[in-house]
Write an enzyme that holds these catalytic residues in place. Structure first.
Site, PDB file in Angstrom:
ATOM      1  N   CYS A   2     108.850  30.337  51.315  1.00  0.00           N
ATOM      2  CA  CYS A   2     109.385  30.426  49.966  1.00  0.00           C
ATOM      3  C   CYS A   2     110.844  30.860  50.069  1.00  0.00           C
ATOM      4  O   CYS A   2     111.278  31.337  51.110  1.00  0.00           O
ATOM      5  CB  CYS A   2     108.633  31.467  49.155  1.00  0.00           C
ATOM      6  SG  CYS A   2     106.872  31.150  49.067  1.00  0.00           S
ATOM      7  N   ARG A  27     113.149  25.365  50.716  1.00  0.00           N
ATOM      8  CA  ARG A  27     112.111  26.202  51.321  1.00  0.00           C
ATOM      9  C   ARG A  27     110.764  26.083  50.606  1.00  0.00           C
ATOM     10  O   ARG A  27     109.757  26.626  51.071  1.00  0.00           O
ATOM     11  CB  ARG A  27     112.557  27.674  51.317  1.00  0.00           C
ATOM     12  CG  ARG A  27     113.785  27.934  52.164  1.00  0.00           C
ATOM     13  CD  ARG A  27     114.195  29.389  52.088  1.00  0.00           C
ATOM     14  NE  ARG A  27     113.239  30.266  52.702  1.00  0.00           N
ATOM     15  CZ  ARG A  27     113.207  30.601  53.986  1.00  0.00           C
ATOM     16  NH1 ARG A  27     114.127  30.100  54.795  1.00  0.00           N
ATOM     17  NH2 ARG A  27     112.302  31.408  54.466  1.00  0.00           N
ATOM     18  N   TRP A  74     106.535  27.826  48.022  1.00  0.00           N
ATOM     19  CA  TRP A  74     105.711  26.839  48.745  1.00  0.00           C
ATOM     20  C   TRP A  74     104.337  27.492  48.878  1.00  0.00           C
ATOM     21  O   TRP A  74     104.180  28.496  49.556  1.00  0.00           O
ATOM     22  CB  TRP A  74     106.309  26.526  50.115  1.00  0.00           C
ATOM     23  CG  TRP A  74     105.567  25.428  50.811  1.00  0.00           C
ATOM     24  CD1 TRP A  74     105.358  24.160  50.366  1.00  0.00           C
ATOM     25  CD2 TRP A  74     104.926  25.506  52.080  1.00  0.00           C
ATOM     26  NE1 TRP A  74     104.632  23.451  51.285  1.00  0.00           N
ATOM     27  CE2 TRP A  74     104.353  24.244  52.346  1.00  0.00           C
ATOM     28  CE3 TRP A  74     104.782  26.511  53.028  1.00  0.00           C
ATOM     29  CZ2 TRP A  74     103.647  23.962  53.504  1.00  0.00           C
ATOM     30  CZ3 TRP A  74     104.084  26.230  54.190  1.00  0.00           C
ATOM     31  CH2 TRP A  74     103.526  24.966  54.416  1.00  0.00           C
ATOM     32  N   ASN A 100     108.235  36.353  50.249  1.00  0.00           N
ATOM     33  CA  ASN A 100     108.104  35.226  51.166  1.00  0.00           C
ATOM     34  C   ASN A 100     107.326  35.732  52.372  1.00  0.00           C
ATOM     35  O   ASN A 100     107.713  36.728  52.972  1.00  0.00           O
ATOM     36  CB  ASN A 100     109.506  34.748  51.589  1.00  0.00           C
ATOM     37  CG  ASN A 100     109.458  33.737  52.713  1.00  0.00           C
ATOM     38  OD1 ASN A 100     108.525  32.935  52.789  1.00  0.00           O
ATOM     39  ND2 ASN A 100     110.445  33.753  53.583  1.00  0.00           N
ATOM     40  N   GLY A 101     106.216  35.076  52.702  1.00  0.00           N
ATOM     41  CA  GLY A 101     105.405  35.510  53.834  1.00  0.00           C
ATOM     42  C   GLY A 101     103.936  35.461  53.470  1.00  0.00           C
ATOM     43  O   GLY A 101     103.554  34.837  52.469  1.00  0.00           O
ATOM     44  N   GLU A 481     108.813   9.624  66.946  1.00  0.00           N
ATOM     45  CA  GLU A 481     109.694  10.223  65.936  1.00  0.00           C
ATOM     46  C   GLU A 481     110.019   9.211  64.825  1.00  0.00           C
ATOM     47  O   GLU A 481     110.079   9.582  63.651  1.00  0.00           O
ATOM     48  CB  GLU A 481     110.978  10.739  66.619  1.00  0.00           C
ATOM     49  CG  GLU A 481     112.046  11.290  65.697  1.00  0.00           C
ATOM     50  CD  GLU A 481     111.609  12.497  64.864  1.00  0.00           C
ATOM     51  OE1 GLU A 481     110.523  13.047  65.087  1.00  0.00           O
ATOM     52  OE2 GLU A 481     112.364  12.867  63.954  1.00  0.00           O
ATOM     53  N   LYS A 485     109.227  10.006  60.957  1.00  0.00           N
ATOM     54  CA  LYS A 485     110.248   9.955  59.899  1.00  0.00           C
ATOM     55  C   LYS A 485     109.770   9.053  58.771  1.00  0.00           C
ATOM     56  O   LYS A 485     109.872   9.402  57.602  1.00  0.00           O
ATOM     57  CB  LYS A 485     111.594   9.420  60.426  1.00  0.00           C
ATOM     58  CG  LYS A 485     112.424  10.366  61.227  1.00  0.00           C
ATOM     59  CD  LYS A 485     113.112  11.464  60.453  1.00  0.00           C
ATOM     60  CE  LYS A 485     112.295  12.709  60.349  1.00  0.00           C
ATOM     61  NZ  LYS A 485     112.188  13.579  61.474  1.00  0.00           N
ATOM     62  N   GLU A 488     106.751  10.653  56.791  1.00  0.00           N
ATOM     63  CA  GLU A 488     106.977  11.872  56.005  1.00  0.00           C
ATOM     64  C   GLU A 488     107.827  11.642  54.771  1.00  0.00           C
ATOM     65  O   GLU A 488     107.664  12.353  53.783  1.00  0.00           O
ATOM     66  CB  GLU A 488     107.489  13.037  56.865  1.00  0.00           C
ATOM     67  CG  GLU A 488     108.875  12.944  57.381  1.00  0.00           C
ATOM     68  CD  GLU A 488     109.278  14.180  58.199  1.00  0.00           C
ATOM     69  OE1 GLU A 488     108.727  15.267  57.983  1.00  0.00           O
ATOM     70  OE2 GLU A 488     110.157  14.041  59.060  1.00  0.00           O
ATOM     71  N   HIS A 504      94.565  -0.442  74.311  1.00  0.00           N
ATOM     72  CA  HIS A 504      93.352   0.380  74.393  1.00  0.00           C
ATOM     73  C   HIS A 504      92.855   0.818  73.010  1.00  0.00           C
ATOM     74  O   HIS A 504      92.028   1.717  72.914  1.00  0.00           O
ATOM     75  CB  HIS A 504      93.609   1.606  75.279  1.00  0.00           C
ATOM     76  CG  HIS A 504      93.978   1.229  76.674  1.00  0.00           C
ATOM     77  ND1 HIS A 504      93.086   0.692  77.580  1.00  0.00           N
ATOM     78  CD2 HIS A 504      95.183   1.255  77.318  1.00  0.00           C
ATOM     79  CE1 HIS A 504      93.704   0.427  78.721  1.00  0.00           C
ATOM     80  NE2 HIS A 504      94.981   0.758  78.579  1.00  0.00           N
ATOM     81  N   LYS A 603     110.546  22.839  54.677  1.00  0.00           N
ATOM     82  CA  LYS A 603     111.540  22.765  55.755  1.00  0.00           C
ATOM     83  C   LYS A 603     111.106  23.542  56.991  1.00  0.00           C
ATOM     84  O   LYS A 603     111.343  23.128  58.106  1.00  0.00           O
ATOM     85  CB  LYS A 603     112.892  23.283  55.252  1.00  0.00           C
ATOM     86  CG  LYS A 603     114.021  23.132  56.243  1.00  0.00           C
ATOM     87  CD  LYS A 603     114.330  21.673  56.513  1.00  0.00           C
ATOM     88  CE  LYS A 603     115.285  21.488  57.666  1.00  0.00           C
ATOM     89  NZ  LYS A 603     115.236  20.116  58.187  1.00  0.00           N
TER      90      LYS A 603
END
Ligand code: AGP
Length: 608
Positions: A2, A27, A74, A100-101, A481, A485, A488, A504, A603
């Site tokens: 947050c 955040r 968040w 935050n936490g 990657e 990208k 997401e 396979h 983030k």
């Protein structure tokens, strides 16, 4: 994760709070809220959803106050909702808290407080903090906060205000980031530096176990036992512009374009002009590095993909075994590391809970732990034995771009450093490679010139429901990657896979609605990559190939080509990812997605 902010000063607090929250929205954006002093009582405004909802509320309620706190959330405990939005208040609505936490023992504390008669109005762990402070409150807010935090287990950065103590705000920090802003007529607190730059450039980075009491023109820092702590004020020279969009439509696009500078700055911090590797922040005796017999890299997500590239560079140049592990797995293994193991923890934010936990486990076993991070003062910087900073500047877009290429650049230098210390390459061989590193920023610039071509190709494929990304060798991390990208930010299902592994299983996915993106730049296995590409073409897949300019080997095989300048295979990932970042960006834009704040993501992930 947050974002939190607090202001006490001579001016109205609304603008600094909203500006701080705007900068902190990366955040978390599940809800936003503020609490201010309104006459003799607290006024709380909050709503579910993005900060724009809070801004609308503020337009409807003309408020003015010289003390306030704010939060952008968040969600961890309790769904995203207005009830669960911060600030949270106590029973009498006289104390407000933003946090935050994660409070790990919140259920036990909640039960105790309920028995004492406290009534809760949210499902959050944070609300217990407001009630706990209320329980201890005897007219001194600092004393009550101090007692309350003695009962908290977990991580917290807190900002607390009370209508009975209108001339101060109190903060406390344990395992979540917190910065104080020391102004001329105001003092502030926030989760990070950019949130305060509009008000002041004089900052104090708080450490674990510290509390601060901020007044309009005074501040006091104490430890959790109440002892005064003297801390230096750092002057922050970052340009505010650097934390804003600078003319680009989105932060992500801006950050993609910042990569030549980000990589150059990163190299500048690690290599001297004459090509000598100089890891200033490493602070670990070379003799300890000389004695290592193994390297273990831990990271999550995009940082893990950078680790894959680092793995190859270290093994190739330093000729030492390297293992790579996803941090969330590593932390729970029965670890085989000791004082001869160098553990490299890669985390752009420096706050990823799994990476921090892995780092601690490795340290407990006596390993030498080095962190590669982009954020000065982040949690990882306080826990690692040694540091390697990437100098990418603030990355606001949730999808990592410039921090990824900067991490790869830093890992090349680390590989050279280990090779140097262990005598696996001569000084001349080191310099030859480090000089080559300086070509990278210019080659990234060249890769970016293909943007318009990539945009057109991305628009052509934007409606496809699935993508497969293939590569071999150093193409594998870039396939992974590239797929990450795309998924997401565009919410399209995408998988990255070693091209040789495709037969396979993944090949079963292939049809004319599942385009295949192939990393097909020059390497020892290019012919094999071509053969794999022909296999998927035979199953009606449309092919998009990342190829070197002037190379015609995929003509007639690929439907579309993404061109990159040529560089030796070992350095190719840092260039080859550029078109795939742009491809993901323009697919997402064609679909109308919010590329800077994709759904369900944050983030940095400060929870398990
Ligand atoms: C990157 O685009 C992602 N958002 C995510 O995978 C990220 O790389 C991961 O959470 C690790 O973050 P860190 O580098 O801050 O530790």
């Amino acid at each position: 994760m947050c974002g939190i902010v607090g202001y006490i000063g001579k001016e109205d607090c609304i603008n600094p709070l909203v500006a701080g929250l705007t900068s902190l929205e990366y955040r978390g954006y599940d809800s936003a809220g503020i609490a201010i002093l309104n006459g003799d009582s607290l006024k709380v405004l909050k709503d579910e959803g993005k900060l724009s909802r809070l801004k609308d509320l503020l337009k409807k309620n003309e408020l003015c106050s010289n003390i306030g706190i704010g939060h952008t959330r968040w969600a961890t405990h309790g769904a995203p909702s207005k009830e669960n939005a911060h600030p949270h208040t106590c029973c009498q609505d006289k104390i407000a808290v933003v946090h935050n936490g994660i409070i790990e023992n919140h259920s036990v504390l909640r039960e105790d407080l309920i028995k004492k008669g406290h009534k809760f109005s949210s499902e959050t762990d944070t609300e217990i903090i407001a009630h706990l402070i209320e329980d201890f409150y005897e007219g001194d807010l600092k004393a009550a906060v101090s007692k309350a935090i003695g009962f908290l287990k977990g991580s917290f950065a807190l900002v607390v205000m009370s209508s009975d103590n209108p001339k101060l705000i109190v903060t406390a920090k344990q395992d979540s980031p917190m910065v104080l802003g020391i102004g001329k007529n105001a003092n502030l607190v926030a989760s990070d530096i950019p949130a305060l730059l509009g008000q002041t450039r004089e900052m104090i980075i708080m450490d674990n176990g510290e509390m601060a009491v901020l007044g309009q023109d005074s501040y006091q820092i104490i430890d959790f036992d109440g002892n005064p702590v003297n801390k230096a004020i750092a002057h922050i020279s970052w340009d505010q512009e650097a934390a804003e969009k600078g003319g680009f439509e989105d932060f992500m696009l801006k950050e993609i374009h910042e990569q030549p500078v980000a990589v150059r700055e990163t190299l500048r911090g690690l290599i001297d002009d004459d090509g000598t590797v100089n890891l200033k922040e490493l602070k670990i005796d070379s003799s300890r590095i000389k004695d290592i017999n193994r390297v273990v890299i831990i990271a999550c997500g995009t940082s893990y993909h950078a680790g894959l590239v680092g793995n190859s560079a270290i093994e190739s140049w330093a000729r030492i075994p390297v293992e790579l592990d996803i941090a969330s797995e590593f932390r729970y293994r029965n670890l085989l590391v000791d004082d001869k193991t160098l553990v490299i923890a890669i985390t752009q934010s420096g706050e990823t809970a799994d990476t921090l936990a892995g780092l601690r486990s490795a340290k407990d076993k006596g390993a030498i732990v080095v962190a590669v991070t982009n954020v000065v003062g982040s949690s990882v910087t306080r826990e690692a034995d040694g540091l390697i900073y990437t100098h990418a500047g603030p990355e606001i877009g949730v999808a990592a771009t410039k921090t990824f290429t900067s991490q790869i650049a830093a890992l090349y230098v680390i590989a050279l450093f280990i090779a140097q210390v262990k005598g696996r390459l001569t000084n001349e061989e080191i310099k030859k490679r480090s000089v080559k590193l300086w070509d990278i920023p210019e080659l990234i610039k060249q890769a970016l010139t293909q943007e318009e071509n990539i945009k057109k190709i991305a628009q052509k494929y934007a409606k496809k429901p699935d993508f497969l990304f293939l590569g071999r060798g150093l193409g594998v991390p870039i396939a992974l990657e590239g797929a990450l990208k795309l998924k997401e930010i565009s919410y399209i299902h995408a998988e990255g896979c070693a091209a040789g592994e495709m037969k396979h299983g993944p090949i079963a996915l292939i049809d004319d609605d599942c385009p295949v993106v192939v990393v097909a730049t020059n390497s020892a296995t290019i012919d094999k990559v071509k053969a794999n590409t022909e296999e998927v073409k035979a199953r009606n897949a449309q092919i998009i190939a990342v190829v070197n300019e002037g190379n015609h080997i995929f003509d007639g095989v690929a439907d579309d080509l993404l061109f990159v300048p040529e560089i030796s295979d070992i350095f190719s990932p840092i260039i080859n990812i550029i078109p795939l970042q742009l491809f993901a960006y323009y697919v997402a834009k064609a679909k109308g997605c919010n590329v800077d704040q994709p759904r369900n993501l944050a983030k940095s992930v400060t929870v398990e």
